[in-house]
Design an enzyme around this catalytic site. Structure first.
Site, PDB file in Angstrom:
ATOM      1  N   SER A 132      -1.520   3.214   9.124  1.00  0.00           N
ATOM      2  CA  SER A 132      -0.436   2.363   9.593  1.00  0.00           C
ATOM      3  C   SER A 132       0.223   1.710   8.393  1.00  0.00           C
ATOM      4  O   SER A 132      -0.404   1.543   7.339  1.00  0.00           O
ATOM      5  CB  SER A 132      -0.983   1.279  10.532  1.00  0.00           C
ATOM      6  OG  SER A 132       0.001   0.307  10.828  1.00  0.00           O
ATOM      7  N   TYR A 145      -6.228  -6.512  12.110  1.00  0.00           N
ATOM      8  CA  TYR A 145      -5.715  -5.150  12.160  1.00  0.00           C
ATOM      9  C   TYR A 145      -5.347  -4.645  10.768  1.00  0.00           C
ATOM     10  O   TYR A 145      -5.658  -3.507  10.410  1.00  0.00           O
ATOM     11  CB  TYR A 145      -4.495  -5.088  13.089  1.00  0.00           C
ATOM     12  CG  TYR A 145      -3.952  -3.694  13.293  1.00  0.00           C
ATOM     13  CD1 TYR A 145      -4.747  -2.684  13.821  1.00  0.00           C
ATOM     14  CD2 TYR A 145      -2.625  -3.391  12.974  1.00  0.00           C
ATOM     15  CE1 TYR A 145      -4.248  -1.408  14.022  1.00  0.00           C
ATOM     16  CE2 TYR A 145      -2.113  -2.113  13.183  1.00  0.00           C
ATOM     17  CZ  TYR A 145      -2.927  -1.132  13.698  1.00  0.00           C
ATOM     18  OH  TYR A 145      -2.430   0.137  13.889  1.00  0.00           O
TER      19      TYR A 145
END
Length: 250
Positions: A132, A145
């Protein structure tokens, strides 16, 4: 020549399901791995693949996946992952952080470890991890995250160094803003208002098919070509904090 094979984890929805479809269309026999049996069974029936119920955080479940795949594998897409919560570090839920690390890092490592011998045995394997842009830059409310996806990136870089003399290419795709059916809903514990706010004013974020298309391109390059990493964002997103949003109608 026998049909090449691919494993896609997290194949029950979103990027994983789209990737399974794209790889099948490109000629791969796809092992669709995820926890939700009904979804992967329907997907496998649609694309002529094989469903394998698998929880990547459970070593015994991962071993069952490896047994189903067999001795040879050409492509592994470590897609299973997720974001849980968006609280500041000072109010962080430790269980949410553990869950994110377990699925985005430990799960990825367990699947890779179990299937790496089959990738090597193919003589021309590709290991692709779905990271990501959160694995490149921090942002407020994303500590757990971003920490987990930075872990994904570092594991990928380490694997590339450790497998330098093996017939396995190691790649990572790092998507920015992608709108899927479940990602934001899971992150915000089913709060649709918060989930929709992520994409407010952005009529054209990336889709699961955009990422699946890019993944398929990466894993089908000539065998001497390794795409180390591909960062992919919608045109409207210049960076995590810089997104062009249209005014909301009053």
């Amino acid at each position: 020549m026998s049909q090449p094979s691919a494993v896609v984890t997290g194949a029950s929805s979103g990027i994983g399901a789209a990737t399974a479809r794209h790889l099948a269309a490109a000629g791969f026999h796809v092992f669709c791995a995820a926890r939700r049996a009904d979804r992967i069974e329907a997907l496998a029936a649609e694309i002529g693949g094989t469903p394998v119920v698998c929880d990547v955080t459970d070593p015994a479940s991962v071993e069952q996946l490896a047994a189903a795949v067999g001795d040879t594998l050409h492509v592994l897409v470590n897609n299973a992952g997720g974001a849980f919560g968006s609280t500041p570090v000072a109010q962080a839920d430790s269980d949410d952080w553990r869950r994110m690390y377990e699925v985005n890092v430990i799960g990825l490592v367990q699947v890779t470890r179990a299937l790496l011998p089959a990738l090597v045995a193919s003589g021309d394997g590709v290991l692709l991890n779905v990271g990501s842009t959160a694995g490149r830059i921090a942002y407020e409310g994303g500590g757990g995250y971003t920490a987990a996806k930075h872990g994904t990136q570092v594991v990928t870089e380490t694997l590339r160094l450790e497998l330098w003399d093996q017939p396995v290419r190691v790649c990572e795709i790092a998507p920015g803003m992608v709108k899927t059916d479940e990602f934001a809903m899971v992150r915000f514990d089913g709060d649709r208002g918060k989930a929709e706010a992520v994409y407010a004013g952005v009529p054209d974020p990336l889709t699961a098919d955009d990422i699946a298309d890019a993944i398929t391109w990466m894993v089908t390059r000539p065998s001497h070509v390794n795409v180390d990493e591909l960062v992919i964002r919608p045109r409207r997103q210049a960076a995590q904090h810089k997104v062009h949003r249209e005014p909301t109608p009053e």
